[in-house]
Structure formats: C-alpha cells, structure tokens
Design an enzyme around this catalytic site. Structure first.
Site, mmCIF file in Angstrom:
data_model
loop_
_atom_site.group_PDB
_atom_site.id
_atom_site.type_symbol
_atom_site.label_atom_id
_atom_site.label_comp_id
_atom_site.label_asym_id
_atom_site.label_seq_id
_atom_site.Cartn_x
_atom_site.Cartn_y
_atom_site.Cartn_z
ATOM 1 N N GLU A 117 36.492 41.156 42.033
ATOM 2 C CA GLU A 117 35.086 40.758 41.935
ATOM 3 C C GLU A 117 34.544 40.332 43.298
ATOM 4 O O GLU A 117 33.406 40.653 43.660
ATOM 5 C CB GLU A 117 34.942 39.639 40.912
ATOM 6 C CG GLU A 117 35.229 40.112 39.496
ATOM 7 C CD GLU A 117 35.370 38.975 38.491
ATOM 8 O OE1 GLU A 117 35.163 37.801 38.866
ATOM 9 O OE2 GLU A 117 35.693 39.259 37.325
ATOM 10 N N GLU A 137 43.336 41.025 33.834
ATOM 11 C CA GLU A 137 43.443 39.738 33.150
ATOM 12 C C GLU A 137 43.225 39.837 31.644
ATOM 13 O O GLU A 137 43.660 38.967 30.889
ATOM 14 C CB GLU A 137 42.484 38.720 33.770
ATOM 15 C CG GLU A 137 41.010 39.094 33.728
ATOM 16 C CD GLU A 137 40.544 39.855 34.947
ATOM 17 O OE1 GLU A 137 39.376 39.710 35.327
ATOM 18 O OE2 GLU A 137 41.349 40.626 35.509
#
Length: 274
Positions: A117, A137
């Site tokens: 990100e 994740e």
C-alpha cells in the site's frame, strides 16, 4: 532527523532519497518506523531545494507490511482498538499519496500488505525483476488497510488479489499498470536517479500544482472516500473472530511470526500448486 533508527535521508542535488532500513524484519512497518518516516516526509515536503522524493527499501524487501508481531504483543483485538491503530497506518500512506511533490517508489524483493500500500501511494514505481507484490494478509484473517488497489489496477484484478491473497511478480505488476518500469536488480538505483533527474528539470511550483491536480482528480473519482469508508470496515474485519485468525494469533504469540506464516502458507499450498 539524524537520530532516526529505521529511516535514512540522503539529499542528492534536487532529489531526496528516503530509505527504509530494518533489514532483520524485512522492513516491517513498526510503530516506531512509521513515526520516523512520517517525520522525514514532513522535512522533505518543506524543503524547497527538493523537487522529487524517492522512497526505497532494501535489497530483499521494500517492506513486508505492518509489524504483526508488534500488533499481537500490543494486544490489539477490538474494533475500537483496531480503528485507532489503523488510523496512523492510513495517515502515513495517504501522506505519501498527498505529498506536494512527486514520489518515486524504488522496489526490490518483497512488497507486501501495508508495504504494498505504501508503494502504491507513490506517484511512480520502478521495481527490480525479482520484485513480488500482494496483500496476503487475508489468508490469516486481515485485509487491506488503505484501499488504493481498485483505483490502480481495476476491479477484476483487485478482486482476485484481495480474495486469494496471491502475490504477483514484476512482469504481471507491469501488465496491470501497478509499476512503470521493471529493471535488473543492479540497475534500480541508476534508473530511478535518471528518472528523478528528468522530473526535477520541471520547476517546483509546476510539479506541486500538477500533483495537486492529479490527487484532486482521484478525489473526484472517490479515492479518499473509499479509503475512509474502508477504515471502519477494516477495523471490524480485523476484529472478526474466526478459528483461522485465532490460530494464527496464538502461533505468533507462542512460536513466533515465522511459524505462524508457515502455518498460513501451508493451508494454501495445495491451492497454489494448481
């Protein structure tokens, strides 16, 4: 910022090179590291001698994401706790996104989860041919924190990556438009330096207003609203009680993060083989 432990700043001509340096943890984003990075971003943003910013990691990893072991140690579990913790994570990523001068991400090796990100928040990305991108994740019961991916690579590719937790290599990342250039490992810094020097030929006020126009265009498309809405959803998602999340958290606490990740990856090994 000479006392920074995990972030190093080197200003060369009109380019600020910011290097994440926590190699023993593959540049996992701890609370302390993020605090240092945020402070250094403030420094380079205010420095009018800097026209371009480069954000780089190490040879093995740009960053593998947020420090999961630290989160477990801190005992973050409820939606309220997650909401507060995620707020700082999102703020850092969006600080990169909204910096008032162009940011080039220089990526080697692993670029995962919160690290991915952070890289996606850069205006341009140059990566080595061994780079790996993804948000794995979800495989242990977490999810994207700063929801930038749909705006960068489109709906279908985003859906697949965020539902499966798969990683993609540098070639696929370029096909999807996630990165601008893929270069041999030994050429990364030289390539980024040349690109930064070319951008730095443009006067700083023009770069600032161009960056502002681009970020406002994405605001009009709903990017900031999507990131804000996802903040609350991510807090609930991270606090959701599932057997898989409980097992993963217990393994991190009892046997360490490496054992927990091995357990997570073993669950998907058969599916990944097909």
């Amino acid at each position: 910022m000479s006392d920074a432990e995990f972030i190093h700043l080197d200003i060369r001509r009109q380019t600020a090179w910011i290097r994440i340096d926590r190699p023993q943890k593959l540049n996992a984003l701890s609370v302390e590291l993020m605090r240092e990075l945020s402070a250094i971003l403030d420094v380079v943003e205010k420095n009018d001698d800097v026209r371009v910013v480069v954000l780089q990691g190490g040879e093995r990893a740009f960053s593998v994401g947020y420090d999961i072991a630290q989160e477990v140690e801190m005992g973050v579990s409820t939606a309220e706790q997650w909401y507060g913790g995620l707020e700082a994570n999102i703020a850092l990523t969006m600080k990169v996104w909204g910096l008032n001068k162009p940011v080039i991400g220089a990526v080697s090796g692993w670029c995962l989860a919160g690290g991915c990100e952070l890289a996606m928040a850069c205006d341009l990305l140059v990566c080595t041919d061994d780079a790996q991108f993804g948000e794995p994740e979800i495989r242990f019961g977490s999810g994207p924190v700063t929801l930038l991916m749909p705006f960068l690579i489109g709906q279908k590719a985003t859906n697949e990556l965020l539902f499966t937790g798969d990683t993609i290599d540098a070639g696929r990342a370029k096909e999807l438009g996630l990165v601008n250039h893929v270069v041999p490992h030994e050429d990364l810094e030289a390539h980024v330096e040349k690109l930064a020097a070319k951008i730095a030929l443009t006067p700083l006020p023009i770069l600032r207003y161009t960056k502002r126009a681009l970020t406002r265009a994405y605001t009009a498309m709903g990017l900031q609203a999507a990131v804000g809405d996802n903040h609350a959803i991510a807090a609930v998602l991270n606090s959701a009680s599932t057997p898989e999340r409980s097992e993963f958290t217990e393994l991190v606490a009892s046997k360490g993060l490496k054992a927990a990740l091995a357990w997570r990856d073993a669950r998907f090994a058969t599916a990944d083989a097909h």
